[in-house]
Design a protein around this motif. Structure first.
Motif, mmCIF file in Angstrom:
data_model
loop_
_atom_site.group_PDB
_atom_site.id
_atom_site.type_symbol
_atom_site.label_atom_id
_atom_site.label_comp_id
_atom_site.label_asym_id
_atom_site.label_seq_id
_atom_site.Cartn_x
_atom_site.Cartn_y
_atom_site.Cartn_z
ATOM 1 N N THR A 295 -13.118 1.650 8.313
ATOM 2 C CA THR A 295 -12.900 0.872 7.092
ATOM 3 C C THR A 295 -11.570 1.304 6.491
ATOM 4 O OG1 THR A 295 -14.227 2.489 5.857
ATOM 5 C CG2 THR A 295 -15.334 0.492 6.593
ATOM 6 N N LYS A 296 -10.893 0.349 5.838
ATOM 7 C CA LYS A 296 -9.547 0.622 5.323
ATOM 8 C C LYS A 296 -9.460 0.302 3.835
ATOM 9 C CE LYS A 296 -7.620 -2.155 8.364
ATOM 10 N NZ LYS A 296 -6.569 -2.858 9.133
ATOM 11 N N ARG A 297 -8.635 1.064 3.138
ATOM 12 C CA ARG A 297 -8.396 0.826 1.711
ATOM 13 C C ARG A 297 -6.909 0.904 1.434
ATOM 14 N NH1 ARG A 297 -11.491 1.692 -3.125
ATOM 15 N NH2 ARG A 297 -10.146 1.830 -4.941
ATOM 16 N N ARG A 298 -6.368 -0.160 0.859
ATOM 17 C CA ARG A 298 -4.953 -0.140 0.471
ATOM 18 C C ARG A 298 -4.774 0.742 -0.764
ATOM 19 N NH1 ARG A 298 -1.494 -3.212 2.959
ATOM 20 N NH2 ARG A 298 0.040 -2.919 1.315
ATOM 21 N N ILE A 299 -3.657 1.476 -0.803
ATOM 22 C CA ILE A 299 -3.435 2.364 -1.941
ATOM 23 C C ILE A 299 -2.731 1.655 -3.091
ATOM 24 C CG2 ILE A 299 -3.394 4.432 -0.495
ATOM 25 C CD1 ILE A 299 -0.356 4.427 -0.720
ATOM 26 N N ASP A 300 -2.234 0.421 -2.842
ATOM 27 C CA ASP A 300 -1.556 -0.297 -3.926
ATOM 28 C C ASP A 300 -2.497 -1.276 -4.629
ATOM 29 O OD1 ASP A 300 -1.754 -1.896 -1.725
ATOM 30 O OD2 ASP A 300 0.357 -2.497 -1.655
ATOM 31 N N THR A 301 -3.213 -2.100 -3.855
ATOM 32 C CA THR A 301 -4.082 -3.108 -4.464
ATOM 33 C C THR A 301 -5.538 -2.671 -4.539
ATOM 34 O OG1 THR A 301 -4.529 -4.184 -2.335
ATOM 35 C CG2 THR A 301 -2.594 -4.929 -3.567
ATOM 36 N N LYS A 302 -5.891 -1.542 -3.904
ATOM 37 C CA LYS A 302 -7.263 -0.991 -3.882
ATOM 38 C C LYS A 302 -8.232 -1.881 -3.094
ATOM 39 C CE LYS A 302 -5.892 2.155 -6.918
ATOM 40 N NZ LYS A 302 -4.571 1.653 -7.224
ATOM 41 N N GLU A 303 -7.696 -2.840 -2.305
ATOM 42 C CA GLU A 303 -8.564 -3.725 -1.542
ATOM 43 C C GLU A 303 -9.165 -3.000 -0.333
ATOM 44 O OE1 GLU A 303 -7.169 -8.092 -1.330
ATOM 45 O OE2 GLU A 303 -5.338 -6.914 -1.503
ATOM 46 N N PHE A 304 -10.386 -3.392 0.046
ATOM 47 C CA PHE A 304 -11.077 -2.837 1.207
ATOM 48 C C PHE A 304 -11.016 -3.825 2.358
ATOM 49 C CE2 PHE A 304 -13.074 -0.014 -1.898
ATOM 50 C CZ PHE A 304 -13.097 1.183 -1.180
ATOM 51 N N TYR A 305 -10.956 -3.300 3.586
ATOM 52 C CA TYR A 305 -10.963 -4.129 4.779
ATOM 53 C C TYR A 305 -11.886 -3.498 5.819
ATOM 54 C CZ TYR A 305 -6.572 -5.845 2.800
ATOM 55 O OH TYR A 305 -5.619 -6.357 1.967
ATOM 56 N N ILE B 218 -5.471 3.636 3.782
ATOM 57 C CA ILE B 218 -6.245 4.817 4.139
ATOM 58 C C ILE B 218 -7.356 4.347 5.068
ATOM 59 C CG2 ILE B 218 -7.633 6.747 3.299
ATOM 60 C CD1 ILE B 218 -6.280 6.360 0.583
ATOM 61 N N CYS B 219 -7.468 4.966 6.225
ATOM 62 C CA CYS B 219 -8.471 4.568 7.219
ATOM 63 C C CYS B 219 -9.565 5.618 7.293
ATOM 64 C CB CYS B 219 -7.814 4.392 8.587
ATOM 65 S SG CYS B 219 -6.569 3.091 8.624
ATOM 66 N N PHE B 220 -10.807 5.179 7.118
ATOM 67 C CA PHE B 220 -11.972 6.070 7.135
ATOM 68 C C PHE B 220 -12.727 5.851 8.449
ATOM 69 C CE2 PHE B 220 -11.007 4.794 2.798
ATOM 70 C CZ PHE B 220 -10.908 6.019 2.138
ATOM 71 N N LEU B 221 -12.890 6.914 9.216
ATOM 72 C CA LEU B 221 -13.498 6.827 10.538
ATOM 73 C C LEU B 221 -14.994 7.096 10.482
ATOM 74 C CD1 LEU B 221 -10.838 8.836 12.561
ATOM 75 C CD2 LEU B 221 -11.243 6.392 12.704
#
Length: 330
Positions: free
Chosen positions: A184-194, A169-172
């Motif tokens: 900022t990005k959040r994976r929907i499987d591991t809940k990790e942020f990037y 999921i990409c937040f603008l």
């Protein structure tokens, strides 16, 4: 074949996309959770599968990793990395990944003719869009209890979220003119942020409803949860508990004055401490900002705004079930 620079391709993201689950052993060395002989080096963006190292492409770069897992040749591996947004095609024998270094070398060679060396600022890297949004919609609906209508509103109307091909999921974050400044990005499987390369951390995630008052919370999903609950009563902004520089930058850039600001940081030690610091910093701005800490009031028995939303939805469902049971008893 011209030179291919794989040193800038994030091998951990490639590995995750291929189904692996790298976990840190040290600051730079990772081991796959399910294959203890598979190692990744984050500083060199390389890997080695020791138990299979005598097989073709069982060690090396991201190109080798794709060839090994997908059982494809180099051309197909390169196309895969390009399509997924990991690698940008070459420009005159140099990939854009190392093009900045190439330009810097040219500048050094011509230093006698140039008085000032121009530094190239890295542009915001926008990952490829995923056309299939079903996983993101279902994640918000099933795990976060955020209605699909709200998600579609943020995608189509507010244009502040999207789903990339790596299922993040990409937040603008935008400036006041609407230009994209940070992702900022959040994976929907591991809940990790990037954090996306080239982003400006001075720009936070904001849901602008044209309201006068501002509600501040920590995570982007918390801001979306508040938007689901309170709709157009506030503008919503998410900032880390560790710093309020994005909030202050937003207030200064938009010249916000004479406004009510409600703080709804997480109901934990970091969030409660952040509320105190933020309140003091905002009051020192001399903009007649009326700051109110709402964490203890609204999050009395839950950790964050999303848990509050889930609890509200559960209570509503319990009430509906009880009402149906009463009808059946009549």
């Amino acid at each position: 074949m011209s030179y291919e620079d794989s040193s800038k391709i994030n091998i951990l993201e490639v590995a995750r996309d291929l189904g692996f689950n790298p976990i840190p052993l040290t600051r730079t060395i990772y081991m796959d959770k399910n294959h203890d002989s598979l190692r990744f080096w984050a500083d060199k963006n390389s890997f080695c599968w020791y138990s299979r190292k005598f097989e073709n492409h069982a060690k090396g770069s991201s190109f080798d990793l794709v060839q090994f897992v997908k059982n494809v040749d180099f051309i197909e591996a390169k196309k895969y990395l390009i399509d997924k947004g990991f690698y940008i095609p070459e420009r005159n024998g140099y990939s854009k990944n190392n093009y900045v270094n190439y330009k810097n070398k040219l500048v050094k060679n011509q230093r006698s003719f140039i008085e000032v060396e121009e530094k190239t600022k890295e542009k915001l890297h926008v990952p490829p869009f995923n056309k299939d949004l079903s996983k993101m919609i279902n994640y918000f609906k099933d795990e976060r209890k955020i209605e699909p209508a709200t998600v579609w509103d943020l995608i189509k109307n507010k244009k502040v979220i999207f789903f990339d091909k790596l299922e993040n999921i990409c937040f603008l974050a935008k400036d006041k003119t609407g230009e994209w400044k940070n992702i900022t990005k959040r994976r929907i499987d591991t809940k990790e942020f990037y954090a996306t390369k080239g982003g400006d951390k001075n720009y936070p995630f904001v849901i602008d409803t044209k309201a006068k008052d501002l509600l501040v919370c920590e995570g982007e999903i918390d801001a979306i949860s508040c938007y689901e609950m309170f709709r157009n009563k506030f503008n919503y902004i998410s900032i880390p508990a560790t710093t309020d520089k994005g909030l202050i930058h937003y207030i200064e850039e938009n010249n916000i004055r004479n406004t009510n600001i409600f703080l709804l940081m997480d109901n934990d030690e970091h969030g409660i401490d952040a509320n105190k610091v933020i309140t003091k910093n905002l009051e020192n701005m001399n903009r007649n900002l009326k700051v109110q800490d709402m964490t203890k009031i609204l999050l009395d028995t839950v950790k964050d705004p999303n848990e509050l939303l889930i609890k509200k939805k559960q209570n509503i469902n319990k009430t509906i079930i009880k009402n149906k049971e009463k009808i059946l008893e009549r």
